[in-house]
Design a protein around this motif. Sequence first.
Motif, PDB file in Angstrom:
ATOM      1  N   MET A 117      46.454  35.910  52.959  1.00  0.00           N
ATOM      2  CA  MET A 117      46.359  37.363  52.799  1.00  0.00           C
ATOM      3  C   MET A 117      47.381  37.832  51.780  1.00  0.00           C
ATOM      4  O   MET A 117      48.580  37.537  51.892  1.00  0.00           O
ATOM      5  CB  MET A 117      46.575  38.076  54.140  1.00  0.00           C
ATOM      6  CG  MET A 117      46.408  39.591  54.050  1.00  0.00           C
ATOM      7  SD  MET A 117      46.314  40.410  55.668  1.00  0.00           S
ATOM      8  CE  MET A 117      44.614  39.979  56.120  1.00  0.00           C
ATOM      9  N   ALA A 177      50.689  34.131  54.354  1.00  0.00           N
ATOM     10  CA  ALA A 177      50.771  35.525  53.927  1.00  0.00           C
ATOM     11  C   ALA A 177      51.654  35.606  52.692  1.00  0.00           C
ATOM     12  O   ALA A 177      52.706  34.962  52.616  1.00  0.00           O
ATOM     13  CB  ALA A 177      51.339  36.405  55.038  1.00  0.00           C
ATOM     14  N   PRO A 201      45.021  43.250  52.396  1.00  0.00           N
ATOM     15  CA  PRO A 201      45.273  44.006  53.626  1.00  0.00           C
ATOM     16  C   PRO A 201      44.961  45.486  53.452  1.00  0.00           C
ATOM     17  O   PRO A 201      44.943  46.026  52.341  1.00  0.00           O
ATOM     18  CB  PRO A 201      46.772  43.799  53.850  1.00  0.00           C
ATOM     19  CG  PRO A 201      47.325  43.660  52.463  1.00  0.00           C
ATOM     20  CD  PRO A 201      46.274  42.936  51.669  1.00  0.00           C
ATOM     21  N   PRO A 240      50.002  41.891  56.611  1.00  0.00           N
ATOM     22  CA  PRO A 240      49.936  40.421  56.503  1.00  0.00           C
ATOM     23  C   PRO A 240      50.973  39.684  57.343  1.00  0.00           C
ATOM     24  O   PRO A 240      50.641  38.715  58.034  1.00  0.00           O
ATOM     25  CB  PRO A 240      50.149  40.169  55.007  1.00  0.00           C
ATOM     26  CG  PRO A 240      49.687  41.417  54.347  1.00  0.00           C
ATOM     27  CD  PRO A 240      50.051  42.525  55.280  1.00  0.00           C
ATOM     28  N   ASP A 277      49.666  40.572  49.584  1.00  0.00           N
ATOM     29  CA  ASP A 277      50.529  41.671  49.998  1.00  0.00           C
ATOM     30  C   ASP A 277      50.099  42.999  49.387  1.00  0.00           C
ATOM     31  O   ASP A 277      50.575  44.062  49.795  1.00  0.00           O
ATOM     32  CB  ASP A 277      51.976  41.392  49.575  1.00  0.00           C
ATOM     33  CG  ASP A 277      52.105  41.305  48.059  1.00  0.00           C
ATOM     34  OD1 ASP A 277      51.211  40.707  47.413  1.00  0.00           O
ATOM     35  OD2 ASP A 277      53.096  41.821  47.513  1.00  0.00           O
TER      36      ASP A 277
END
Length: 415
Positions: free
Chosen positions: A127, A178, A160, A166, A129
């Motif tokens: 994921m 993340a 996200p 995350p 940022d």
Amino acid sequence: MPDPARPLRFPVHACLLALLLTLLLGEAAAEPLDAPPSSESPAAETGQGELGTSVMVPRLLPATAEQEEAPGAIIAAPEIGDATPEIGDATPDARELPQAPVEEIPTIAVTPPEPLEPPPLKPVEIMLDWYPGPQHAALLVAYHKGIYRRLGLEVTLSTPADPALPARLLAAGRIELAVSRQPLLHLLAGRGLPLVRVGTLVDLPLGGLLVRNGSDSESPFSLAGKRIGYSTEEARELLLPTLLRPHGVGVHELELVDINFGAVNEVVEQALDGIMTPQRLTLPRQLGDEGVGTRLLRLEEHGVPPHEGLILLANRDRIGGQRETLRRVLEALSEATAWLLEEPDAAWELLQEQEPALDTPANRDAWLPMLLRLSARPAALDLGNYQRFEEYLVAQGLAEHPTPAEKLALDLGAP
């Protein structure tokens, strides 16, 4: 007694007789020789010629009954041109030869074998940022060039809905990796979240404070009473306090505005005096295109220790079963970064084609400056960097005690 003085005389008829005999003998010598017996002759049928004129050759075939009864009989071999009897031919006067065992001949496949199934790909969700940008170049290039798949990974890159999401999903075990920032790691690890750095994407800081041109907020000590926007948790809890404290200004003296992802719109619509941003390479150009001139205050120039601008976090409690997968992720990022640094123009063309939303004036301006900040060795770790940042937070009163650097960062390449 004949008289030796008189020559011998032969009768005429004796001479004529001798001449006649000579002629007869000459005709007999001129006649051709008899030809050798043919296959139709009785001698050929029995395989025996006249004594002294034929060579007797044994024939390696079974004898007939009559020949077996005749002791010492020799079976003649067939002359050249005779047909060799086939094995198994039935004849009234010949025995069947024993048949040799028939060897099995291996069969040949006429169609190619079915291809082997490749091993299943290991699913990994990473994921981001923020929205995809130049700072994520290594992650994006590794995806679009198929490097992840070649290394046995099925990587999913997701964005996200909130910049704080995350790290929390990672701590809950909902994702494998993340993308985050070093200051946020220090903040969350200090709160007990099982997060650890496993890779570095950007070596240098990307955060900073943007203030409007022409305002009196051109230094941290003049920010008291100003409206300052922020988009990340560490900006509010760590970076702004460390930036203001040496100048005698507290965060409570500011009017803080949570702008989430809407930095440009919020600065313009709410007439913010400044914004604490993790996107200092792109946001100034974005605001400039909207008619808002800004000045950048770099954190490291105002007492904040140098730190890594973009890192990969993993769940420390799950590292044991993920080491090999994480190593392959870092190997893919290392290969992608090497290509980025060698072929920056080709890399930008690839991202333009695959991620059209990245093709903006601000991202084009930030492309080459961002490449200079990319980590050429994503797995490499400067443990002292994390230790120094912890010591700084304790000295500033932002942490009660330092978190051990070994709990904050992990070198997956170490034995």
